[in-house]
Design an enzyme around this catalytic site. Structure first.
Site, mmCIF file in Angstrom:
data_model
loop_
_atom_site.group_PDB
_atom_site.id
_atom_site.type_symbol
_atom_site.label_atom_id
_atom_site.label_comp_id
_atom_site.label_asym_id
_atom_site.label_seq_id
_atom_site.Cartn_x
_atom_site.Cartn_y
_atom_site.Cartn_z
ATOM 1 N N VAL A 1 51.621 30.323 59.423
ATOM 2 C CA VAL A 1 52.070 31.385 60.322
ATOM 3 C C VAL A 1 53.086 32.216 59.557
ATOM 4 O O VAL A 1 53.646 31.770 58.557
ATOM 5 C CB VAL A 1 52.678 30.838 61.634
ATOM 6 C CG1 VAL A 1 51.613 30.174 62.499
ATOM 7 C CG2 VAL A 1 53.824 29.886 61.366
ATOM 8 N N SER A 2 53.317 33.429 60.033
ATOM 9 C CA SER A 2 54.165 34.356 59.283
ATOM 10 C C SER A 2 55.654 34.204 59.549
ATOM 11 O O SER A 2 56.468 34.466 58.683
ATOM 12 C CB SER A 2 53.769 35.801 59.601
ATOM 13 O OG SER A 2 52.441 36.025 59.211
ATOM 14 N N THR A 3 56.026 33.811 60.752
ATOM 15 C CA THR A 3 57.449 33.773 61.092
ATOM 16 C C THR A 3 57.847 32.408 61.619
ATOM 17 O O THR A 3 57.016 31.655 62.137
ATOM 18 C CB THR A 3 57.797 34.842 62.151
ATOM 19 O OG1 THR A 3 57.055 34.571 63.343
ATOM 20 C CG2 THR A 3 57.472 36.246 61.650
ATOM 21 N N GLN B 1 56.906 31.227 65.210
ATOM 22 C CA GLN B 1 55.520 30.954 65.558
ATOM 23 C C GLN B 1 55.236 29.462 65.386
ATOM 24 O O GLN B 1 55.886 28.783 64.607
ATOM 25 C CB GLN B 1 54.578 31.775 64.673
ATOM 26 C CG GLN B 1 54.642 33.267 64.945
ATOM 27 C CD GLN B 1 53.757 34.053 63.998
ATOM 28 O OE1 GLN B 1 53.822 33.877 62.790
ATOM 29 N NE2 GLN B 1 52.933 34.920 64.557
#
Length: 190
Positions: free
Chosen positions: A16-18, A21
């Protein structure tokens, strides 16, 4: 050409990017797909730099193994990165498979579909970036966009400086970097 994936191990990769998340849904899907090991990380997909879990899987997997992702955009957001990853895997005899898309580099159809998805993922990222920049420009023109909220209470820093506190003490007390305090001290001196 890769060996049949039936004899190798399945290794999962979730991303996931952040940090806010959640990886749980991807990890659960990868385990349900038969992955014996699942590596996860919270890193941007726009680059492969600093994605240690991905690199560990690539280094760990052997000929005949398969690296499994839920979707190709979990692996890469640019054609160049996706192509580089796939070339590396193919050179080692490792297949790539997605659980939610008909991608399996052990087959010709799966490789073709992978290439099409990569094109669309890069296009989607570019469109999203353009829309974001347009929205920011519009908000600035309307006087709505002010940037992010300041993370430093300048008045409190100045109060503490006036009371004789040093940069280290101020930084520690307010939870900010010393460099920020020094910049404010320099501004006040000028």
């Amino acid at each position: 050409m890769t060996k049949s994936t039936k004899t190798g191990h399945l290794y999962g990769y979730a991303r996931v990017s952040t940090s806010d998340q959640d990886l749980a849904i991807q990890e659960e899907a990868l385990r349900a797909a038969g992955c014996t090991v699942v590596r996860s990380e919270k890193k941007t997909g726009t680059t492969t730099k600093g994605r240690d879990a991905l690199q560990t899987l690539i280094d760990f997997a052997h000929e005949g193994d398969t690296i499994v992702v839920t979707r190709i955009d979990r692996l890469a957001r640019s054609i160049a990165d996706l192509a580089a990853i796939v070339r590396t895997l193919e050179a080692q005899g490792i297949a790539l498979r997605a659980t939610e898309q008909p991608v399996d580099t052990a087959t010709a159809a799966g490789r073709a579909f992978l290439q099409m998805l990569g094109v669309f993922a890069e296009f989607e990222t570019a469109i999203r970036r353009e829309r974001q920049m347009e929205g920011i420009a519009r908000a600035k023109a309307e006087g709505v966009y002010k940037g992010r909220k300041p993370s430093i209470d300048v008045a409190r820093v100045r109060e503490m400086m006036a009371a004789g506190a040093g940069a280290t003490e101020i930084a520690r007390s307010l939870g900010i970097g010393r460099a920020s305090v020094y910049r404010l001290m320099q501004k006040k001196a000028a």
